[in-house]
Every structure is written in structure tokens, then in C-alpha cells.
Enzyme design. Structure first.
Site, PDB file in Angstrom:
ATOM      1  N   ASP A   6      27.243  20.801  -5.908  1.00 19.36           N
ATOM      2  CA  ASP A   6      27.379  19.521  -6.020  1.00 19.36           C
ATOM      3  C   ASP A   6      27.853  19.156  -7.404  1.00 19.36           C
ATOM      4  O   ASP A   6      27.875  20.235  -8.049  1.00 19.36           O
ATOM      5  CB  ASP A   6      26.132  18.595  -5.716  1.00 19.36           C
ATOM      6  CG  ASP A   6      26.275  17.016  -5.970  1.00 19.36           C
ATOM      7  OD1 ASP A   6      27.406  16.468  -5.476  1.00 19.36           O
ATOM      8  OD2 ASP A   6      25.478  16.316  -6.279  1.00 19.36           O
ATOM      9  N   SER A   7      28.657  17.846  -7.704  1.00 18.26           N
ATOM     10  CA  SER A   7      28.951  17.797  -8.717  1.00 18.26           C
ATOM     11  C   SER A   7      27.684  17.570  -9.915  1.00 18.26           C
ATOM     12  O   SER A   7      27.961  17.751 -11.289  1.00 18.26           O
ATOM     13  CB  SER A   7      29.677  16.315  -8.766  1.00 18.26           C
ATOM     14  OG  SER A   7      28.483  15.366  -8.456  1.00 18.26           O
ATOM     15  N   TYR A  38      32.085  13.474  -9.808  1.00 17.83           N
ATOM     16  CA  TYR A  38      33.330  13.732  -9.272  1.00 17.83           C
ATOM     17  C   TYR A  38      34.201  12.287  -8.691  1.00 17.83           C
ATOM     18  O   TYR A  38      35.311  12.388  -8.589  1.00 17.83           O
ATOM     19  CB  TYR A  38      33.230  14.491  -8.087  1.00 17.83           C
ATOM     20  CG  TYR A  38      33.061  16.026  -8.121  1.00 17.83           C
ATOM     21  CD1 TYR A  38      33.121  16.586  -9.542  1.00 17.83           C
ATOM     22  CD2 TYR A  38      32.988  17.107  -7.069  1.00 17.83           C
ATOM     23  CE1 TYR A  38      32.857  17.968  -9.930  1.00 17.83           C
ATOM     24  CE2 TYR A  38      32.900  18.230  -7.610  1.00 17.83           C
ATOM     25  CZ  TYR A  38      32.743  18.802  -8.521  1.00 17.83           C
ATOM     26  OH  TYR A  38      32.501  20.245  -8.768  1.00 17.83           O
ATOM     27  N   GLY A  39      33.323  11.412  -8.438  1.00 17.64           N
ATOM     28  CA  GLY A  39      33.921  10.275  -7.449  1.00 17.64           C
ATOM     29  C   GLY A  39      34.878   9.298  -8.262  1.00 17.64           C
ATOM     30  O   GLY A  39      35.664   8.763  -7.363  1.00 17.64           O
ATOM     31  N   CYS A  69      27.628  17.371  -1.500  1.00 18.78           N
ATOM     32  CA  CYS A  69      28.781  16.550  -1.802  1.00 18.78           C
ATOM     33  C   CYS A  69      29.604  16.118  -1.147  1.00 18.78           C
ATOM     34  O   CYS A  69      30.752  16.572  -0.482  1.00 18.78           O
ATOM     35  CB  CYS A  69      29.307  17.064  -3.024  1.00 18.78           C
ATOM     36  SG  CYS A  69      30.454  16.069  -4.089  1.00 18.78           S
ATOM     37  N   ASN A  70      29.587  14.669  -0.746  1.00 18.73           N
ATOM     38  CA  ASN A  70      30.318  13.896   0.243  1.00 18.73           C
ATOM     39  C   ASN A  70      31.754  13.846  -0.313  1.00 18.73           C
ATOM     40  O   ASN A  70      32.963  14.130   0.231  1.00 18.73           O
ATOM     41  CB  ASN A  70      29.906  12.520   0.351  1.00 18.73           C
ATOM     42  CG  ASN A  70      28.394  12.404   1.090  1.00 18.73           C
ATOM     43  OD1 ASN A  70      28.554  12.136   2.182  1.00 18.73           O
ATOM     44  ND2 ASN A  70      27.468  12.795   0.240  1.00 18.73           N
ATOM     45  N   THR A  71      31.974  13.908  -1.560  1.00 19.75           N
ATOM     46  CA  THR A  71      33.127  13.655  -2.402  1.00 19.75           C
ATOM     47  C   THR A  71      33.875  15.014  -2.329  1.00 19.75           C
ATOM     48  O   THR A  71      35.163  14.978  -1.865  1.00 19.75           O
ATOM     49  CB  THR A  71      32.886  13.280  -3.803  1.00 19.75           C
ATOM     50  OG1 THR A  71      32.162  12.166  -4.069  1.00 19.75           O
ATOM     51  CG2 THR A  71      34.111  12.894  -4.405  1.00 19.75           C
ATOM     52  N   GLU A 147      21.674  10.997 -12.526  1.00 15.59           N
ATOM     53  CA  GLU A 147      21.825  12.174 -13.329  1.00 15.59           C
ATOM     54  C   GLU A 147      20.852  11.991 -14.661  1.00 15.59           C
ATOM     55  O   GLU A 147      20.515  12.985 -15.262  1.00 15.59           O
ATOM     56  CB  GLU A 147      23.229  12.246 -13.895  1.00 15.59           C
ATOM     57  CG  GLU A 147      24.275  12.719 -12.744  1.00 15.59           C
ATOM     58  CD  GLU A 147      24.138  14.233 -12.342  1.00 15.59           C
ATOM     59  OE1 GLU A 147      24.054  15.126 -13.281  1.00 15.59           O
ATOM     60  OE2 GLU A 147      23.835  14.530 -11.352  1.00 15.59           O
ATOM     61  N   CYS A 179      26.825   9.366  -0.528  1.00 15.52           N
ATOM     62  CA  CYS A 179      26.763  10.347  -1.755  1.00 15.52           C
ATOM     63  C   CYS A 179      25.167  10.919  -1.562  1.00 15.52           C
ATOM     64  O   CYS A 179      24.361  10.290  -1.675  1.00 15.52           O
ATOM     65  CB  CYS A 179      26.973   9.383  -2.758  1.00 15.52           C
ATOM     66  SG  CYS A 179      26.625  10.457  -4.486  1.00 15.52           S
ATOM     67  N   THR A 180      25.231  12.232  -2.236  1.00 10.90           N
ATOM     68  CA  THR A 180      24.139  12.911  -1.953  1.00 10.90           C
ATOM     69  C   THR A 180      23.112  12.443  -3.141  1.00 10.90           C
ATOM     70  O   THR A 180      21.800  12.854  -3.284  1.00 10.90           O
ATOM     71  CB  THR A 180      24.318  14.289  -1.949  1.00 10.90           C
ATOM     72  OG1 THR A 180      25.232  14.753  -3.202  1.00 10.90           O
ATOM     73  CG2 THR A 180      24.981  14.821  -0.566  1.00 10.90           C
ATOM     74  N   HIS A 181      23.701  11.815  -4.158  1.00 11.13           N
ATOM     75  CA  HIS A 181      22.843  11.213  -5.135  1.00 11.13           C
ATOM     76  C   HIS A 181      22.123  10.141  -4.582  1.00 11.13           C
ATOM     77  O   HIS A 181      20.844   9.759  -5.370  1.00 11.13           O
ATOM     78  CB  HIS A 181      23.670  10.589  -6.398  1.00 11.13           C
ATOM     79  CG  HIS A 181      24.353  11.622  -7.265  1.00 11.13           C
ATOM     80  ND1 HIS A 181      25.165  12.678  -6.848  1.00 11.13           N
ATOM     81  CD2 HIS A 181      23.849  12.372  -8.600  1.00 11.13           C
ATOM     82  CE1 HIS A 181      25.618  13.624  -7.944  1.00 11.13           C
ATOM     83  NE2 HIS A 181      24.521  13.206  -9.157  1.00 11.13           N
TER      84      HIS A 181
HETATM   85  N1  DGL Z   1      26.864  13.763  -4.875  1.00 10.81           N
HETATM   86  C1  DGL Z   1      28.163  13.506  -4.985  1.00 10.81           C
HETATM   87  C2  DGL Z   1      28.642  12.969  -3.482  1.00 10.81           C
HETATM   88  O1  DGL Z   1      28.058  13.280  -2.524  1.00 10.81           O
HETATM   89  C3  DGL Z   1      29.098  13.407  -5.818  1.00 10.81           C
HETATM   90  C4  DGL Z   1      28.991  12.154  -6.635  1.00 10.81           C
HETATM   91  C5  DGL Z   1      29.970  12.132  -7.852  1.00 10.81           C
HETATM   92  O2  DGL Z   1      29.828  13.005  -8.527  1.00 10.81           O
HETATM   93  O3  DGL Z   1      30.787  10.999  -8.122  1.00 10.81           O
HETATM   94  O4  DGL Z   1      29.645  12.285  -3.357  1.00 10.81           O
END
Ligand code: DGL
Length: 268
Positions: A6-7, A38-39, A69-71, A147, A179-181
């Protein structure tokens, strides 16, 4: 071993489910914290980092890669599948189950700007949400709060309620955590959204998918060795957050992906 990336720390929401579903498997988790979030990055940059992370983890001996990571999945999983020889499980917003389960035909999708702008999300909505109103909303500032390990301060409450407000005003009965966060903010989201709203998190479905893909492979059969790697030069920061996020302390290694020699791409 199973590899995940993931990011940053968000993919640990998938790690929790996968490690529970496959307790005999070692897992190597890579957090690209030097490039998080990443988003708000360009498609080209997200793709470049995703490929670099994928090649690195394949070289480490991964039998299967979870793009937690969805992104990265919605932007770059096609490119990754062309380059790696191992099976890849992507994580994408649970729009299909949310649309199918909605009672009032109104669902919200919370995700990063890059995920919401992706062709993949557009086609998930077209294919699986016919007749359902889908309200998309970026979780602005949410990744940064997770984070920082700041899951319930006054500032986090403000940031979370600001993104939820438009969805709650429209009376959605499902909110897709795209988003996995975001699952790490679930107690706060539940409190603010109330009991009438169901939150859709794909972690357990991903764990079942990984288990079925590895069903014909013998688990290594010794105690699992969990490895955690960050691309940030500061490994202590990630190590400090692990106990609160996954319930145990582990050492974290620092490895900037730039040092990985380019591998021979496997073209299918
Ligand atoms: N956790 C990631 C996701 O699922 C990335 C979030 C990010 O880095 O912007 O999209």
C-alpha cells in the site's frame, strides 16, 4: 510468502484479515510511505511506484501479491498483471455489494481523488449500480490522519465529519470505504453516521479470495514470519504505529525501492 503493499499503513486493514484467514502463511508488507499519499498523485506516478513495488516483492519470493490499495489497483493493476508472473489480488471499492444491499437505493463511495477519477470505478458504477444513486466523495485529509495515528482528535473529527456531511445529507444507507486507510476510522465514522448506515469494507472478501487462490499450495508449515518494510528512511515511525493498528509490535525495515535493480519483466 504472501506479499502485500500500500502507499502506507492503510493496507494493514487488509493484513489483519489475511493474516487471520491464513495463519500459517508468512506475509511481507511493504508501505510506500516515501510516496504517500498516492491519492493526489498522477496516474503515471502511481503506476510507476506500483510496478516498482510489485517487482521488488516478486524478487523477494512472493507467491501471491495483494495490492492492498484501492488507488494502486484502480489505476495500475492492469499494467502490473502484464509485468508480474505471480497471481495478483487487487482491492477495489465494494460498490457491487453495497448497491445490491442498499434498501433505499442511495449509496456513498468514499475514496481518494485518483480512485474516484479512475475508469475502473466508472465501470463498476455502470455495471453494478443500475438504478442506484451513487454519491462519490473524497475523504480529504483522512489518509494523513491515519498515517499520523491520529484516529480521534478534535481535528480528525472535523476532517471526518466534513467529508461525511454531504453523504449523510443525501440519506445514503451504505457507505463504501473505498480506501484501505478508512477502516481505521471506522469507530468515528460509525459514531458520526449513526446506526442506519452500513459501512462496506472489502477486507474479509479479499482474505477469502487469497485463501481460495492458495488452497492447492501447502502452507509453509512453520511459524509465520511477518516482515514489514517501509520506503521511508524513518522505519521507527511505522514501527511505533503497528501495536495500535494490528495489535502487536514488529521490527520495520527501511528500503527505498530505487535501489531495486530492474527485473526481467514477465510478459504474458
Ligand atoms: N490506502 C490507499 C487506498 O486504498 C491509498 C491512499 C493514498 O495513499 O492516498 O486508496
Amino acid at each position: 510468502m504472501i506479499a502485500m503493499f500500500d502507499s502506507g499503513l492503510g493496507g494493514l486493514s487488509i493484513w489483519r484479515a489475511v493474516s487471520k484467514a491464513l495463519p500459517d502463511w508468512p506475509i511481507t508488507y511493504l508501505a510506500d510511505q516515501a510516496y504517500a499519499p498516492y491519492g493526489s498523485r498522477s496516474r503515471a506516478e502511481i503506476t510507476r511506484r506500483t510496478l516498482q513495488a510489485g517487482h521488488f516483492l516478486e524478487q523477494q519470493g512472493a507467491k501471491l501479491l495483494v495490492v492492498a490499495c484501492n488507488t494502486a489497483t484502480t489505476v495500475a493493476v492492469k499494467a502490473l498483471r502484464r509485468e508480474l508472473a505471480i497471481p495478483i489480488v487487487g482491492v477495489e471499492p465494494a460498490i457491487k455489494p453495497a448497491a445490491a444491499a442498499s434498501r433505499n437505493g442511495r449509496i456513498g463511495v468514499l475514496a481518494t481523488p485518483a480512485t474516484l477519477a479512475s475508469d475502473r470505478v466508472r465501470s463498476l458504477i455502470e455495471q453494478h449500480a443500475d438504478g442506484v444513486a451513487v454519491l462519490s466523495q473524497p475523504g480529504t485529509g483522512w489518509v494523513e490522519r491515519v498515517e499520523a495515528g491520529d484516529l480521534d482528535s478534535a481535528h480528525t473529527r472535523k476532517v471526518v465529519s466534513e467529508a461525511l456531511a454531504p453523504l449523510l445529507r443525501e440519506r445514503v444507507d451504505h457507505i463504501v470505504l473505498g480506501c484501505t486507510h478508512y477502516p481505521f476510522l471506522e469507530p468515528l465514522i460509525r459514531e458520526l453516521a449513526g446506526d442506519g448506515v452500513t459501512l462496506d469494507d472489502p477486507a474479509h472478501a479479499i482474505a477469502r479470495r487469497v485463501r481460495s487462490l492458495l488452497a492447492d499450495q501447502a502452507a509453509p508449515g512453520r511459524l509465520p514470519r511477518y516482515r514489514f518494510i517501509t520506503t521511508s528512511p524513518d522505519a521507527c515511525d511505522m514501527a511505533a504505529h503497528l501495536p495500535a493498528m494490528i495489535g502487536a509490535a514488529y521490527p520495520v525495515e527501511s528500503h527505498p525501492l530505487e535501489q531495486t535493480p530492474p527485473s526481467q519483466p514477465h510478459r504474458l
